[in-house]
Every structure is written in structure tokens, then in C-alpha cells.
Design a protein around this motif. Structure first.
Motif, PDB file in Angstrom:
ATOM      1  N   LYS A 188      -8.201   6.505 -29.254  1.00  0.00           N
ATOM      2  CA  LYS A 188      -7.130   7.499 -29.229  1.00  0.00           C
ATOM      3  C   LYS A 188      -6.971   8.101 -27.832  1.00  0.00           C
ATOM      4  CE  LYS A 188     -10.065  11.462 -30.385  1.00  0.00           C
ATOM      5  NZ  LYS A 188     -10.357  12.550 -31.339  1.00  0.00           N
ATOM      6  N   PRO A 189      -5.799   8.674 -27.512  1.00  0.00           N
ATOM      7  CA  PRO A 189      -5.664   9.405 -26.245  1.00  0.00           C
ATOM      8  C   PRO A 189      -6.733  10.490 -26.142  1.00  0.00           C
ATOM      9  CG  PRO A 189      -3.524   9.082 -27.250  1.00  0.00           C
ATOM     10  CD  PRO A 189      -4.531   8.621 -28.268  1.00  0.00           C
ATOM     11  N   GLY A 190      -7.494  10.452 -25.053  1.00  0.00           N
ATOM     12  CA  GLY A 190      -8.607  11.383 -24.882  1.00  0.00           C
ATOM     13  C   GLY A 190      -9.889  10.910 -25.514  1.00  0.00           C
ATOM     14  N   GLY A 191      -9.854   9.758 -26.221  1.00  0.00           N
ATOM     15  CA  GLY A 191     -11.043   9.224 -26.853  1.00  0.00           C
ATOM     16  C   GLY A 191     -11.991   8.599 -25.846  1.00  0.00           C
ATOM     17  N   PHE A 192     -13.106   8.087 -26.368  1.00  0.00           N
ATOM     18  CA  PHE A 192     -14.182   7.582 -25.506  1.00  0.00           C
ATOM     19  C   PHE A 192     -13.673   6.573 -24.479  1.00  0.00           C
ATOM     20  CE2 PHE A 192     -17.831   4.385 -25.281  1.00  0.00           C
ATOM     21  CZ  PHE A 192     -18.421   5.020 -24.203  1.00  0.00           C
ATOM     22  N   LEU A 193     -12.886   5.607 -24.916  1.00  0.00           N
ATOM     23  CA  LEU A 193     -12.472   4.531 -24.020  1.00  0.00           C
ATOM     24  C   LEU A 193     -11.148   4.792 -23.314  1.00  0.00           C
ATOM     25  CD1 LEU A 193     -13.442   1.425 -26.170  1.00  0.00           C
ATOM     26  CD2 LEU A 193     -14.707   2.414 -24.258  1.00  0.00           C
ATOM     27  N   TRP A 194     -10.455   5.851 -23.677  1.00  0.00           N
ATOM     28  CA  TRP A 194      -9.102   6.066 -23.166  1.00  0.00           C
ATOM     29  C   TRP A 194      -9.007   6.064 -21.639  1.00  0.00           C
ATOM     30  CZ3 TRP A 194      -4.358   5.616 -24.869  1.00  0.00           C
ATOM     31  CH2 TRP A 194      -3.329   6.192 -24.140  1.00  0.00           C
ATOM     32  N   PRO A 195      -9.898   6.757 -20.906  1.00  0.00           N
ATOM     33  CA  PRO A 195      -9.729   6.802 -19.443  1.00  0.00           C
ATOM     34  C   PRO A 195     -10.079   5.499 -18.738  1.00  0.00           C
ATOM     35  CG  PRO A 195     -11.176   8.565 -20.249  1.00  0.00           C
ATOM     36  CD  PRO A 195     -11.035   7.571 -21.344  1.00  0.00           C
ATOM     37  N   THR A 196     -10.690   4.539 -19.451  1.00  0.00           N
ATOM     38  CA  THR A 196     -11.186   3.350 -18.769  1.00  0.00           C
ATOM     39  C   THR A 196     -10.114   2.298 -18.506  1.00  0.00           C
ATOM     40  OG1 THR A 196     -11.784   2.176 -20.824  1.00  0.00           O
ATOM     41  CG2 THR A 196     -13.436   3.680 -19.890  1.00  0.00           C
ATOM     42  N   HIS A 197      -8.964   2.398 -19.187  1.00  0.00           N
ATOM     43  CA  HIS A 197      -8.003   1.306 -19.080  1.00  0.00           C
ATOM     44  C   HIS A 197      -7.465   1.148 -17.663  1.00  0.00           C
ATOM     45  CE1 HIS A 197      -5.244   4.710 -19.748  1.00  0.00           C
ATOM     46  NE2 HIS A 197      -4.325   3.987 -19.153  1.00  0.00           N
ATOM     47  N   LYS A 198      -7.317   2.272 -16.942  1.00  0.00           N
ATOM     48  CA  LYS A 198      -6.797   2.197 -15.579  1.00  0.00           C
ATOM     49  C   LYS A 198      -7.779   1.453 -14.669  1.00  0.00           C
ATOM     50  CE  LYS A 198      -6.375   6.636 -15.483  1.00  0.00           C
ATOM     51  NZ  LYS A 198      -6.142   8.030 -15.021  1.00  0.00           N
ATOM     52  N   HIS A 199      -9.069   1.650 -14.908  1.00  0.00           N
ATOM     53  CA  HIS A 199     -10.078   0.974 -14.094  1.00  0.00           C
ATOM     54  C   HIS A 199     -10.280  -0.462 -14.567  1.00  0.00           C
ATOM     55  CE1 HIS A 199     -10.953   4.841 -12.306  1.00  0.00           C
ATOM     56  NE2 HIS A 199     -11.111   5.358 -13.512  1.00  0.00           N
ATOM     57  N   TYR A 200     -10.167  -0.665 -15.871  1.00  0.00           N
ATOM     58  CA  TYR A 200     -10.352  -2.007 -16.434  1.00  0.00           C
ATOM     59  C   TYR A 200      -9.404  -3.019 -15.783  1.00  0.00           C
ATOM     60  CZ  TYR A 200      -9.813  -5.862 -19.741  1.00  0.00           C
ATOM     61  OH  TYR A 200      -9.710  -7.108 -20.307  1.00  0.00           O
ATOM     62  N   ILE A 201      -8.152  -2.667 -15.664  1.00  0.00           N
ATOM     63  CA  ILE A 201      -7.155  -3.634 -15.182  1.00  0.00           C
ATOM     64  C   ILE A 201      -7.317  -3.938 -13.696  1.00  0.00           C
ATOM     65  CG2 ILE A 201      -5.469  -3.033 -16.963  1.00  0.00           C
ATOM     66  CD1 ILE A 201      -3.966  -1.392 -14.885  1.00  0.00           C
ATOM     67  N   GLN A 202      -8.065  -3.117 -12.964  1.00  0.00           N
ATOM     68  CA  GLN A 202      -8.249  -3.385 -11.538  1.00  0.00           C
ATOM     69  C   GLN A 202      -8.940  -4.724 -11.303  1.00  0.00           C
ATOM     70  OE1 GLN A 202      -6.920  -1.360  -9.122  1.00  0.00           O
ATOM     71  NE2 GLN A 202      -6.067  -0.331 -10.924  1.00  0.00           N
ATOM     72  N   TYR A 203      -9.773  -5.139 -12.258  1.00  0.00           N
ATOM     73  CA  TYR A 203     -10.514  -6.392 -12.120  1.00  0.00           C
ATOM     74  C   TYR A 203      -9.581  -7.596 -12.022  1.00  0.00           C
ATOM     75  CZ  TYR A 203     -14.809  -9.206 -12.873  1.00  0.00           C
ATOM     76  OH  TYR A 203     -15.893 -10.050 -12.743  1.00  0.00           O
ATOM     77  N   TYR A 204      -8.362  -7.447 -12.531  1.00  0.00           N
ATOM     78  CA  TYR A 204      -7.401  -8.554 -12.504  1.00  0.00           C
ATOM     79  C   TYR A 204      -6.682  -8.677 -11.158  1.00  0.00           C
ATOM     80  CZ  TYR A 204      -8.064  -8.817 -17.558  1.00  0.00           C
ATOM     81  OH  TYR A 204      -8.609  -8.964 -18.811  1.00  0.00           O
ATOM     82  N   LYS A 205      -6.900  -7.745 -10.251  1.00  0.00           N
ATOM     83  CA  LYS A 205      -6.247  -7.801  -8.951  1.00  0.00           C
ATOM     84  C   LYS A 205      -6.946  -8.811  -8.046  1.00  0.00           C
ATOM     85  CE  LYS A 205      -5.493  -3.952  -6.863  1.00  0.00           C
ATOM     86  NZ  LYS A 205      -5.720  -2.594  -6.310  1.00  0.00           N
ATOM     87  N   PRO A 206      -6.206  -9.680  -7.364  1.00  0.00           N
ATOM     88  CA  PRO A 206      -6.835 -10.523  -6.339  1.00  0.00           C
ATOM     89  C   PRO A 206      -7.492  -9.641  -5.280  1.00  0.00           C
ATOM     90  CG  PRO A 206      -4.616 -11.292  -6.842  1.00  0.00           C
ATOM     91  CD  PRO A 206      -4.765  -9.953  -7.521  1.00  0.00           C
ATOM     92  N   GLY A 207      -8.667 -10.028  -4.838  1.00  0.00           N
ATOM     93  CA  GLY A 207      -9.365  -9.256  -3.822  1.00  0.00           C
ATOM     94  C   GLY A 207     -10.124  -8.064  -4.336  1.00  0.00           C
ATOM     95  N   TYR A 208     -10.177  -7.904  -5.647  1.00  0.00           N
ATOM     96  CA  TYR A 208     -10.913  -6.771  -6.231  1.00  0.00           C
ATOM     97  C   TYR A 208     -12.402  -6.851  -5.878  1.00  0.00           C
ATOM     98  CZ  TYR A 208     -13.451  -4.144  -9.791  1.00  0.00           C
ATOM     99  OH  TYR A 208     -14.312  -3.299 -10.431  1.00  0.00           O
ATOM    100  N   HIS A 209     -13.022  -5.672  -5.729  1.00  0.00           N
ATOM    101  CA  HIS A 209     -14.479  -5.567  -5.624  1.00  0.00           C
ATOM    102  C   HIS A 209     -14.921  -4.308  -6.366  1.00  0.00           C
ATOM    103  CE1 HIS A 209     -18.559  -5.061  -4.060  1.00  0.00           C
ATOM    104  NE2 HIS A 209     -18.506  -6.359  -3.809  1.00  0.00           N
ATOM    105  N   PRO A 210     -16.062  -4.353  -7.079  1.00  0.00           N
ATOM    106  CA  PRO A 210     -16.501  -3.178  -7.855  1.00  0.00           C
ATOM    107  C   PRO A 210     -16.621  -1.898  -7.048  1.00  0.00           C
ATOM    108  CG  PRO A 210     -17.765  -5.098  -8.503  1.00  0.00           C
ATOM    109  CD  PRO A 210     -16.922  -5.525  -7.329  1.00  0.00           C
ATOM    110  N   TRP A 211     -16.941  -2.000  -5.764  1.00  0.00           N
ATOM    111  CA  TRP A 211     -17.101  -0.772  -4.984  1.00  0.00           C
ATOM    112  C   TRP A 211     -15.779  -0.135  -4.577  1.00  0.00           C
ATOM    113  CZ3 TRP A 211     -21.024   1.933  -5.666  1.00  0.00           C
ATOM    114  CH2 TRP A 211     -22.266   1.344  -5.916  1.00  0.00           C
ATOM    115  N   GLN A 212     -14.662  -0.738  -4.993  1.00  0.00           N
ATOM    116  CA  GLN A 212     -13.376  -0.069  -4.822  1.00  0.00           C
ATOM    117  C   GLN A 212     -13.157   0.997  -5.891  1.00  0.00           C
ATOM    118  OE1 GLN A 212     -10.663  -3.360  -5.049  1.00  0.00           O
ATOM    119  NE2 GLN A 212     -11.305  -4.239  -3.088  1.00  0.00           N
TER     120      GLN A 212
END
Length: 294
Positions: free
Chosen positions: A237-261
């Protein structure tokens, strides 16, 4: 080559920690909520075979690594992961005493990772799965410790275990990724395919384990359905445990991504200060939590 930046934390193995796991921890330690408790208990069961899988897939390429810093990071990564397995196994002994099918579930996951995956997939792809799972666990670490105080109703000893684990996941979150990109030469398509795979597999296994334990708790099929509906709503749900992670989750799909970004772990400095004072992980957890609530 993998991209590095100055936000990297040193990888510090912290050994011989005492969380005081004993019968003072109630069966449903997360505010009396069976689903939330067993959801996190499922993660504790997953971690020992999962951490072993991580270490093995990185070890496949360790002999090819020439960078002295990365070699030291791999050594410290292995020490941290070994400690995570040890502490979660200590906690899992409490689950055994409750009558939970610990060996059955861990054996099932061992077979999935070390028989099916290691026989079916290439060494490149199993390392890519490790990189993806490390991304997911780091996201979970961020979600556990922010101003929402998601674990506020959890027992302090269990909350401390997850706080310590979260801190160390963030410290070594780039190690498997660097080996994967620089030495295993995993390309973009394989990297993101592995994340899709892990995104399906990881929650499936957690829910499988959680529901097996809820069944052992004595909940009927329909009672478990109701618990799952309520619990999954809490997760998504909005505000639920996983809700804030989606913005960070999709970063992995970017070319050139690195975890320390990614952004820094909430409460990291406060946890570190608390732990360095008395080497007490419970005190460190509560200091980090207090800092987030200001």
C-alpha cells in the motif's frame, strides 16, 4: 568497468555479536501480528543458504580478480556474509523450538539454489542473480529504517538483528556487482533479466516459507488467506513497507547503473556511532531508530 564514487562505505566484518536470542522473544514478536512476524522469520530462514549462494557465485570469479582493493572487499564481503548466516542460524534455533519446519524449508531452498540453479544456469547468470538479490536486500534495508519506523512494533532483539544486517548489506552492496561487471563480463541484458528473475523468485520463496509457518501455527487455509490479504496490503500500500523502494528498484534497469549511485542508508552514521561505543548491536539499533524519529 563498474562505476565507483565517494559514497562507498568501508566493509567492516563485525563478529562475536550477542543479540540475546531467548524465550523472552514471543512467538509473534512483530506487534502480535502473525503475518508480519512470519514474513520476517521467512527471511531469516532464507538468509543462511542465500548468503552461501552469494559467496559461492562470487568465489567462481575470485581467482580472476587482480585489483587489490576488490580482493580485500571480497574477503570482507565473505566474512560479513558468514556472520549473517551464523546469527540467523542462531535465531532460527528459536523457530525450531516453536516447532517450525526449519530444516525442511532450508533444505528446499538449498536444493533450489545449489542443485537446480547451479546445474541449470551458467556461472555468469548465477552471479547476476546474486547481484540482483543483493540489490533487493539493500532496498529492503533502506525500507526497514527510515522515518516511518516500520519495525517500531518489533521486539528490540529481532529489530537489532535486522538493523545490523541492513547496515552490512549496504556496506558490501557493490562487491558482487563489481565482480559481475568487471570480471564475469555480464552484459546489460543478462543483468536485467536476472533482476526480473529475482523479483519473481524472492517474494515467492518468502511467501511460501511464511505460509508454511503460519500453517504450523495452526491457522486454517482461509485464515491464512485473510492474513495474506491484510499482510500483502501492508507491504504494497502507499506508505507500506515496500512502497518507497520502487523508485530505487527501477534504477537497476538503467545502463551504467552502479549500487553506489543509491542514497545512503538511513541511520547508518547513528548506528555506527552507537555500535562503536559499546559493541552492542541492540543499543546501536535503538540509536539509529531514535535518529530516524527526530
Amino acid at each position: 568497468m563498474a562505476q565507483h564514487n565517494d559514497k562507498q562505505h568501508p566493509i567492516v566484518p563485525r563478529e562475536k555479536l550477542d543479540f540475546g536470542f531467548d524465550e523472552s522473544i514471543p512467538k509473534h514478536w512483530f506487534g502480535g501480528d502473525p503475518f508480519r512476524t512470519r514474513f520476517f522469520d521467512a527471511m531469516s530462514l532464507i538468509f543462511p543458504p542465500g548468503e552461501k549462494f552469494f559467496m559461492v557465485t562470487v568465489r567462481d570469479y575470485r581467482d580472476q580478480v587482480t585489483d587489490p582493493k576488490l580482493l580485500q572487499d571480497i574477503k570482507d564481503f565473505n566474512r560479513q556474509e558468514a556472520q549473517h548466516s551464523m546469527v540467523h542460524n542462531q535465531y532460527n534455533e528459536l523457530l525450531r523450538k516453536q516447532g517450525m519446519p526449519v530444516d525442511e524449508l532450508i533444505g528446499w531452498l538449498d536444493n533450489l539454489l545449489f542443485t537446480k540453479y547451479r546445474n541449470r544456469f551458467s556461472r555468469q547468470y548465477t552471479l547476476a542473480i546474486t547481484g540482483a538479490l543483493e540489490h533487493l536486500t539493500a532496498l529492503g534495508a533502506h525500507a526497514m529504517f527510515d522515518e516511518r519506523d516500520i519495525l517500531g512494533d518489533a521486539h528490540p532483539k529481532v529489530r537489532a538483528m535486522y538493523a545490523w544486517h541492513a547496515i552490512e548489506e549496504v556496506e558490501h552492496k557493490g562487491v558482487a556487482y563489481d565482480v559481475m561487471i568487471d570480471y564475469a563480463k555480464v552484459g546489460y541484458v543478462r543483468r536485467v533479466t536476472a533482476l526480473v528473475h529475482a523479483t519473481v523468485m524472492f517474494p515467492r520463496v518468502i511467501l511460501k516459507f511464511a505460509n508454511r509457518m503460519l500453517k504450523e501455527d495452526g491457522f486454517s487455509f482461509w485464515e491464512r488467506v485473510k492474513l495474506n490479504i491484510k499482510g500483502i496490503h501492508w507491504l504494497l500500500k502507499p506508505g507500506g513497507f515496500l512502497w518507497p523502494t520502487h523508485k530505487h528498484y527501477i534504477q537497476y534497469y538503467k545502463p551504467g547503473y552502479h549500487p553506489w549511485q543509491e542514497a545512503d542508508q538511513p541511520g547508518y552514521e547513528e548506528w555506527l556511532a552507537g555500535f562503536n561505543s559499546h559493541r552492542d548491536p541492540i543499543e546501536a539499533s535503538e540509536m539509529a531508530r531514535a535518529a530516524m524519529m527526530r
